[in-house]
Design a protein around this motif. Structure first.
Motif, PDB file in Angstrom:
ATOM      1  N   ARG A 166      47.244  34.003  53.223  1.00  0.00           N
ATOM      2  CA  ARG A 166      45.999  33.683  53.915  1.00  0.00           C
ATOM      3  C   ARG A 166      45.567  34.859  54.773  1.00  0.00           C
ATOM      4  NH1 ARG A 166      44.376  31.573  58.916  1.00  0.00           N
ATOM      5  NH2 ARG A 166      46.530  31.601  59.703  1.00  0.00           N
TER       6      ARG A 166
ATOM      7  N   GLU B  30      46.067  43.051  39.761  1.00  0.00           N
ATOM      8  CA  GLU B  30      46.191  42.543  38.390  1.00  0.00           C
ATOM      9  C   GLU B  30      45.763  43.582  37.362  1.00  0.00           C
ATOM     10  OE1 GLU B  30      43.959  38.932  38.423  1.00  0.00           O
ATOM     11  OE2 GLU B  30      45.400  37.880  39.718  1.00  0.00           O
TER      12      GLU B  30
ATOM     13  N   LYS C  90      53.544  37.821  44.060  1.00  0.00           N
ATOM     14  CA  LYS C  90      52.322  38.438  43.542  1.00  0.00           C
ATOM     15  C   LYS C  90      51.061  37.939  44.227  1.00  0.00           C
ATOM     16  CE  LYS C  90      54.071  39.649  38.956  1.00  0.00           C
ATOM     17  NZ  LYS C  90      53.840  39.569  37.491  1.00  0.00           N
ATOM     18  N   ALA C  91      51.056  36.686  44.665  1.00  0.00           N
ATOM     19  CA  ALA C  91      49.856  36.125  45.284  1.00  0.00           C
ATOM     20  C   ALA C  91      49.703  36.617  46.719  1.00  0.00           C
ATOM     21  CB  ALA C  91      49.919  34.602  45.251  1.00  0.00           C
ATOM     22  N   LEU C  92      48.467  36.833  47.139  1.00  0.00           N
ATOM     23  CA  LEU C  92      48.209  37.238  48.507  1.00  0.00           C
ATOM     24  C   LEU C  92      48.260  36.031  49.434  1.00  0.00           C
ATOM     25  CD1 LEU C  92      45.240  39.757  48.064  1.00  0.00           C
ATOM     26  CD2 LEU C  92      47.698  40.198  48.021  1.00  0.00           C
TER      27      LEU C  92
ATOM     28  N   GLU D  92      46.677  39.861  56.149  1.00  0.00           N
ATOM     29  CA  GLU D  92      47.622  38.757  55.999  1.00  0.00           C
ATOM     30  C   GLU D  92      48.434  38.562  57.281  1.00  0.00           C
ATOM     31  OE1 GLU D  92      49.031  38.830  51.411  1.00  0.00           O
ATOM     32  OE2 GLU D  92      49.058  40.761  52.460  1.00  0.00           O
TER      33      GLU D  92
ATOM     34  N   ASN E 146      46.963  44.717  51.431  1.00  0.00           N
ATOM     35  CA  ASN E 146      47.976  43.663  51.395  1.00  0.00           C
ATOM     36  C   ASN E 146      49.252  44.188  52.045  1.00  0.00           C
ATOM     37  OD1 ASN E 146      48.157  45.432  49.065  1.00  0.00           O
ATOM     38  ND2 ASN E 146      49.620  44.021  48.166  1.00  0.00           N
TER      39      ASN E 146
ATOM     40  N   LYS F 245      39.837  39.582  49.718  1.00  0.00           N
ATOM     41  CA  LYS F 245      41.078  39.084  49.115  1.00  0.00           C
ATOM     42  C   LYS F 245      40.989  39.080  47.589  1.00  0.00           C
ATOM     43  CE  LYS F 245      44.201  35.083  49.311  1.00  0.00           C
ATOM     44  NZ  LYS F 245      44.448  33.762  49.952  1.00  0.00           N
ATOM     45  N   GLN F 246      39.873  38.604  47.055  1.00  0.00           N
ATOM     46  CA  GLN F 246      39.686  38.589  45.610  1.00  0.00           C
ATOM     47  C   GLN F 246      39.663  39.990  45.033  1.00  0.00           C
ATOM     48  OE1 GLN F 246      36.170  36.294  44.746  1.00  0.00           O
ATOM     49  NE2 GLN F 246      37.095  34.347  45.340  1.00  0.00           N
TER      50      GLN F 246
ATOM     51  N   GLU G 292      37.418  36.118  51.906  1.00  0.00           N
ATOM     52  CA  GLU G 292      37.659  35.705  50.519  1.00  0.00           C
ATOM     53  C   GLU G 292      37.239  36.794  49.543  1.00  0.00           C
ATOM     54  OE1 GLU G 292      39.088  33.488  47.444  1.00  0.00           O
ATOM     55  OE2 GLU G 292      39.365  33.198  49.604  1.00  0.00           O
TER      56      GLU G 292
ATOM     57  N   GLN H 213      43.249  41.359  44.998  1.00  0.00           N
ATOM     58  CA  GLN H 213      44.017  40.669  43.962  1.00  0.00           C
ATOM     59  C   GLN H 213      43.638  41.175  42.576  1.00  0.00           C
ATOM     60  OE1 GLN H 213      46.404  37.868  44.721  1.00  0.00           O
ATOM     61  NE2 GLN H 213      47.046  38.758  42.787  1.00  0.00           N
TER      62      GLN H 213
END
Length: 203
Positions: free
Chosen positions: A122, A192, A118-120, A111, A38, A184-185, A181, A188
């Motif tokens: 696209r 967290e 906090k959110a990534l 990205e 990120n 990315k998950q 995806e 993330q």
């Protein structure tokens, strides 16, 4: 020698912010791998370089950073090569493929630019395209706490996840989107999980 001096200076600098690195055991000892991280600040490339200390990395950097001859020469020495954003830069793609063919680590910030909060953001398809085209595993890297540097002190952390195996195939919209995806998950979830441990005082 110069590379080692720069690395030592970076260790000292990031040490002021209490840099914490997790997951170095997940870094492959050899062979091509795409490190996907990120993107929070200009400090991210050297942070990834510090975290992946047992491997020297190459990374894409926006072409605008090379306009200053002195700075451009420095980051080239540290493994950067230019990429023209918002376009299919064939020169950068060929350089990326060459690095992977040599069995190197290629760092990509999917990205494409800084994403605060906090959110990534696209993910652009370049990372997934290269991984699927070459069958190169992806090493997810989560950077935490770099956004306020150098104004505010830490906590600063880099978390390295387990490599994600990628089957070599013909890239298309479906498989590149699915891989984007998944990565990315994974990043993330790593962010967290770290934040949760930090909140519980598990360090």
């Amino acid at each position: 020698m110069g590379y080692q001096i720069i690395r030592a200076l970076l260790y000292f600098f990031f040490g002021l912010y209490g840099l914490h690195v997790e997951g170095r055991e997940n870094i492959p000892d050899k062979g091509a791998v795409i490190a996907a991280a990120n993107h929070k600040s200009y400090f991210d490339p050297p942070l990834v370089g510090m975290a992946l200390e047992k491997r020297r990395i190459s990374f894409m950097a926006k072409s605008e950073l090379f306009r200053n001859p002195l700075f451009g020469r420095l980051i080239r020495y540290l493994g950067a090569f230019p990429v023209k954003r918002n376009s299919a830069d064939m020169t950068a793609i060929r350089r990326s493929l060459a690095e992977l063919k040599k069995g190197q680590v290629l760092c990509i910030f999917p990205e494409g630019g800084f994403v605060h909060g906090k959110a990534l953001g696209r993910f652009h398809p370049g990372m997934a395209f290269l991984a699927i085209l070459t069958g190169t595993p992806i090493l997810p890297v989560a950077i935490i706490g770099a956004e306020p540097l150098p104004v505010k002190k830490g906590p600063l952390a880099v978390v390295i996840g387990k490599p994600i195996p990628v089957r070599k195939a013909r890239p298309d919209d479906r498989n590149t989107a699915a891989l984007d995806e998944l990565v990315k998950q994974r990043i993330q979830a790593m962010i967290e999980a770290y934040e949760k441990k930090k909140g519980q005082g598990s360090f």
